[in-house]
Design a protein around this motif. Sequence first.
Motif, short mmCIF file in Angstrom:
data_model
loop_
_atom_site.label_atom_id
_atom_site.label_comp_id
_atom_site.label_asym_id
_atom_site.label_seq_id
_atom_site.Cartn_x
_atom_site.Cartn_y
_atom_site.Cartn_z
N ARG A 136 0.84 -1.21 0.00
CA ARG A 136 0.00 0.00 0.00
C ARG A 136 0.87 1.25 0.00
O ARG A 136 0.60 2.21 -0.72
CB ARG A 136 -0.92 0.03 1.24
N ARG A 153 -6.28 10.54 -11.81
CA ARG A 153 -7.16 11.55 -11.22
C ARG A 153 -6.67 11.90 -9.82
O ARG A 153 -6.27 11.03 -9.05
CB ARG A 153 -8.61 11.08 -11.22
N ASP A 155 -8.38 13.37 -7.36
CA ASP A 155 -9.38 13.52 -6.30
C ASP A 155 -9.64 12.23 -5.53
O ASP A 155 -10.69 12.05 -4.93
CB ASP A 155 -10.69 14.08 -6.87
N VAL A 156 -8.68 11.28 -5.56
CA VAL A 156 -8.81 10.10 -4.70
C VAL A 156 -7.56 10.00 -3.82
O VAL A 156 -6.46 10.35 -4.24
CB VAL A 156 -8.98 8.78 -5.52
N ASP A 157 -7.76 9.51 -2.61
CA ASP A 157 -6.63 9.36 -1.68
C ASP A 157 -5.69 8.27 -2.22
O ASP A 157 -6.13 7.17 -2.55
CB ASP A 157 -7.17 8.95 -0.31
N VAL A 159 -3.42 6.28 -0.92
CA VAL A 159 -3.30 5.00 -0.20
C VAL A 159 -4.60 4.20 -0.30
O VAL A 159 -4.57 2.97 -0.45
CB VAL A 159 -2.86 5.22 1.27
N ALA A 160 -5.75 4.89 -0.27
CA ALA A 160 -7.02 4.19 -0.46
C ALA A 160 -7.08 3.59 -1.87
O ALA A 160 -7.50 2.43 -2.05
CB ALA A 160 -8.20 5.14 -0.24
N ALA A 163 -4.88 0.52 -1.88
CA ALA A 163 -5.54 -0.62 -1.23
C ALA A 163 -6.57 -1.23 -2.18
O ALA A 163 -6.70 -2.46 -2.27
CB ALA A 163 -6.22 -0.17 0.06
N LEU A 164 -7.27 -0.37 -2.91
CA LEU A 164 -8.29 -0.83 -3.86
C LEU A 164 -7.67 -1.62 -5.01
O LEU A 164 -8.16 -2.69 -5.39
CB LEU A 164 -9.05 0.39 -4.39
N ILE A 166 -4.80 -3.24 -5.02
CA ILE A 166 -4.27 -4.51 -4.50
C ILE A 166 -5.42 -5.51 -4.29
O ILE A 166 -5.32 -6.68 -4.69
CB ILE A 166 -3.52 -4.28 -3.16
N ALA A 167 -6.50 -5.03 -3.66
CA ALA A 167 -7.65 -5.91 -3.39
C ALA A 167 -8.24 -6.42 -4.69
O ALA A 167 -8.53 -7.62 -4.84
CB ALA A 167 -8.71 -5.15 -2.59
N LEU A 191 -11.22 -0.64 -13.75
CA LEU A 191 -10.63 0.12 -12.64
C LEU A 191 -9.53 1.06 -13.13
O LEU A 191 -9.47 2.22 -12.74
CB LEU A 191 -10.08 -0.85 -11.58
N LEU A 194 -11.19 4.05 -14.81
CA LEU A 194 -11.83 4.95 -13.85
C LEU A 194 -10.79 5.78 -13.09
O LEU A 194 -11.01 6.96 -12.82
CB LEU A 194 -12.68 4.16 -12.85
N GLU A 197 -9.23 8.65 -15.39
CA GLU A 197 -10.05 9.78 -15.85
C GLU A 197 -9.67 11.04 -15.08
O GLU A 197 -9.18 10.96 -13.96
CB GLU A 197 -11.53 9.46 -15.62
N THR A 200 -13.35 14.86 -10.96
CA THR A 200 -14.21 16.04 -10.85
C THR A 200 -13.44 17.34 -10.66
O THR A 200 -13.95 18.40 -10.93
CB THR A 200 -15.20 15.85 -9.69
#
Lengths: 202, 202
Positions: A136, A153, A155-157, A159-160, A163-164, A166-167, A191, A194, A197, A200
Motif C-alpha cells: 500500500r 485523477r 481527487d482520490v486518496d 493510499v485508499a 488498497a483498492l 491490491i484488493a 478500474l 476509472l 479519468e 471532478t
Amino acid sequence: MPATDPPMPRQGVYAKGVARRQEILDRSIEVFAARGSGRTSLRAIAREIGVTHAALSHYFGSLEELLVAVYEESSHHDEDSVPADTSPMTMMIESARANREVPGLVQLYSSLVATALEDDHPVAHAFASTRFANLRAELGDRIRQQQSDGRMRADVDPVAAAALVIAASDGLQTQWLLDDDAPQHEALAVLERLLREPGTDG
Amino acid sequence: MPATDPPMPRQGVYAKGVARRQEILDRSIEVFAARGSGRTSLRAIAREIGVTHAALSHYFGSLEELLVAVYEESSHHDEDSVPADTSPMTMMIESARANREVPGLVQLYSSLVATALEDDHPVAHAFASTRFANLRAELGDRIRQQQSDGRMRADVDPVAAAALVIAASDGLQTQWLLDDDAPQHEALAVLERLLREPGTDG
C-alpha cells in the motif's frame, strides 16, 4: 593472528549453514511446485526432500516459516526496476502474470493469507500484514507521483486507491483461477480507466 | 391403509436423519465459532462435538463438505430482501458487516477459497466457483438495472463491474482484518464514487 581478526572457523560454519539452508529451501520450492501447498507438515516435507525432520526444523522452525520463505524466494520482486511512469495497475498485472508462471505460487500465497486470518499463526500474520502494508505504501507513492504528473485523477486518496488496486488484483486473480470465464482483465481495465479519468477536479 | 400412502416408517427415518444432520451441523457451527477453522479433521471435530467419527462422516462425507455446510448455514443470505435501488457496493458492505458478526466465519470463508485453489479439492472448488459465478450474475443484474435508472455510469460492463466490486470487497476485508489501519471503507467509498459518476457517455 591479531585478536580483531574474524573467528574464521565459526564464520565457516555459518556460511555452510546459510548454504545448507538455501539448498533445503531450493528443494522445498521444487516440492511445492510439484505438489502445491495443500495440507502438509514439516515432517512430510522433510521426507519428500530427503532430509531429516530435525535438519529441516533447524532451518525452518515451523511449516509457516518454511512456506513464507518459499513464497518470498519464488515470487516476483522486480517492483523497484519498474519505470516510475508505469501505472500501478499495470504493475500489479505484470507481477501477477509473472507469479502465475511459478506453479503453485498463487495457491501458496492464498493459503498463507488464509492462515494469517486464523488465530495463533503469528508468522503468517506478520508476513501477510507486512506485505499488504508495504505494498500500500509503495503503490501509494507511485499513485501520488502519477497524480502530480496528471496521469491519474487527483481527487482520490493515494493510499485508499492503492488498497483498492491490491484488493481488486488479488480478488480477480482468485475468481479467474476458479473460473476461466471470470472477467479478470475486463474488470482490471475498468478500474484502470476509472482511475485514469481526469476526475471532478481535474 | 391404501398402497399409495407414503411409507411412514421410512419417511420417519428420513426426517429423523435430517433432524440429526441439522443437530450435528448446529453443534459444528458452535465449535467453529469457538475455535476458528484452523487445520483440523473430521475425526477431531467429531470428538469436539461428542459424536462418533462414523456418525459425523455419515452426514458429511469429508471435512470440506462439513466446512461448506457450516459456511452456507452461517452466512448472511438476505440478498433477495435488499431493495433494488441499494447500490451493489452497499449490498456487499452490508453483507460483509453481517458476516463479521459471526465469529470465525470470515476465516472459514478465506480458508475455503484458499482450499478451492489447491488441486484435488472438488467440493471447495465447486462451492467457491459457484458462489462467485452466482454473485457476479446477481450483482451484474443489479448494476445493469441501476445503469438504466441513471444511478450508475453506463459505460462499464455490468458483469466486469460486478467482478470488480466482489474482488474489492473480499480483498479489502482481508487487508482490514490483518491491519486495522488498512483503509477499507475509504477504498470502497472511492470505488462506489467512481462507479456512480456519470461517465464519458453519461
